[in-house]
Enzyme design. Structure first.
Site, short mmCIF file in Angstrom:
data_model
loop_
_atom_site.label_atom_id
_atom_site.label_comp_id
_atom_site.label_asym_id
_atom_site.label_seq_id
_atom_site.Cartn_x
_atom_site.Cartn_y
_atom_site.Cartn_z
N ASP A 174 0.83 -1.22 0.00
CA ASP A 174 0.00 0.00 0.00
C ASP A 174 0.86 1.26 0.00
O ASP A 174 0.65 2.18 -0.81
CB ASP A 174 -0.94 0.01 1.20
CG ASP A 174 -1.97 -1.10 1.16
OD1 ASP A 174 -2.31 -1.56 0.05
OD2 ASP A 174 -2.44 -1.52 2.24
N GLU B 32 -9.25 -2.34 3.89
CA GLU B 32 -8.95 -1.91 5.25
C GLU B 32 -10.04 -0.99 5.78
O GLU B 32 -10.38 -1.03 6.97
CB GLU B 32 -7.59 -1.22 5.29
CG GLU B 32 -6.43 -2.17 5.11
CD GLU B 32 -5.08 -1.49 5.26
OE1 GLU B 32 -5.06 -0.25 5.39
OE2 GLU B 32 -4.06 -2.19 5.24
#
Length: 278
Positions: free
Chosen positions: A57, A173
């Site tokens: 990420d 997430e």
């Protein structure tokens, strides 16, 4: 709840998180670089700041940020990308973090050890009378202190240089609330918003990121008692199942219950602060 009800709920959650029905890596790279450029120009800020952990990420978001500041400079404006290494003491996967920095090639790379500040805060709290249920509870709270300390450092750099802080949150997430409130969940810009974990990996491949980082097993690495604990172990469900859920596909009953209950329990993390005016 019927299968149709399940699918309807999945669709509503996916829509709320901005999950894409169709995905094209090159188009999304351009869209997200352009977004970062416009935000800098419209805000009058002169750069971007992001903490680089060595995971996919932050590697992808970091490369997008560097491409964005370069584009702004090509247009005649000033812009600088500050990539920050924020280890807690000695990071176990330090080699991956260095690999990410080398790949991203940021304008500026800064390294700040958050261990002294994080430990000092925990010690001060305990000296004031704060008590924990057990060592695991203490370690969990300490982990959140670490996450917030990292954001303190990033905002200090941003404030010093007139820059915006970039976050790495993506749809998987966000749905699971797998971030620390006002820690890694605090930022000015979220260029990976709406992407599943698999789509972030696809962007990484399209950007030419090292495969070791693109395919790396994700870890938050905030808990000292359980170093390198994988995200999937902490969540109780795999990213593949989370992504399938977000895309409206069929998952096991156990995965469905885990995802929905976690989404509902963490709703407060996705809201702005509440007030009597709400």
């Amino acid at each position: 709840m019927t299968s149709q009800d399940n699918r309807d709920l999945q669709q509503r959650i996916g829509q709320a998180l901005g999950v894409l029905n169709s995905f094209d890596s090159e188009r999304e790279i351009e869209r997200r670089v352009d977004f970062l450029c416009k935000q800098m120009i419209e805000s009058g800020q002169r750069g971007l700041v992001l903490g680089i952990s060595g995971g996919v990420d932050s590697t992808v978001a970091g490369r997008l940020a560097q491409l964005a500041v370069e584009r702004v400079r090509e247009q005649g404006d000033k812009a600088t990308f500050y990539a920050m290494r924020l280890p807690y003491g000695e990071q176990q996967d330090e080699k991956d973090a260095r690999m990410a920095i080398d790949y991203i090639a940021p304008d500026r790379a800064l390294a700040t050890d958050i261990k002294p500040a994080s430990d000092a805060m925990l010690e001060a709290l305990e000296q004031s009378g704060l008590q924990f249920d057990d060592p695991g509870h203490r370690d969990f709270v300490h982990g959140n202190i670490k996450a917030r300390q990292r954001m303190i450092a990033q905002y200090a750099v941003a404030g010093t240089n007139g820059a915006l802080v970039v976050g790495t949150d993506q749809a998987a997430e966000a749905m699971m609330g797998f971030f620390t409130k006002y820690g890694d969940g605090a930022c000015d810009l979220v260029p990976l918003a709406g992407l599943t974990k698999g789509q972030v990996r696809e962007l990484g491949r399209a950007l030419g990121a090292p495969s070791q980082l693109v395919e790396k097993v994700p870890t938050a690495d905030l808990e000292s008692l359980r170093p390198q604990l994988t995200d999937e172990e902490a969540l109780g469900v795999s990213y593949e199942e989370i992504d399938t859920f977000l895309m409206g596909g069929e998952v096991s009953e156990q995965a469905y219950r885990t995802i929905v209950s976690t989404y509902e329990r963490t709703e407060h993390k996705r809201r702005l602060p509440r007030s009597p005016l709400d």
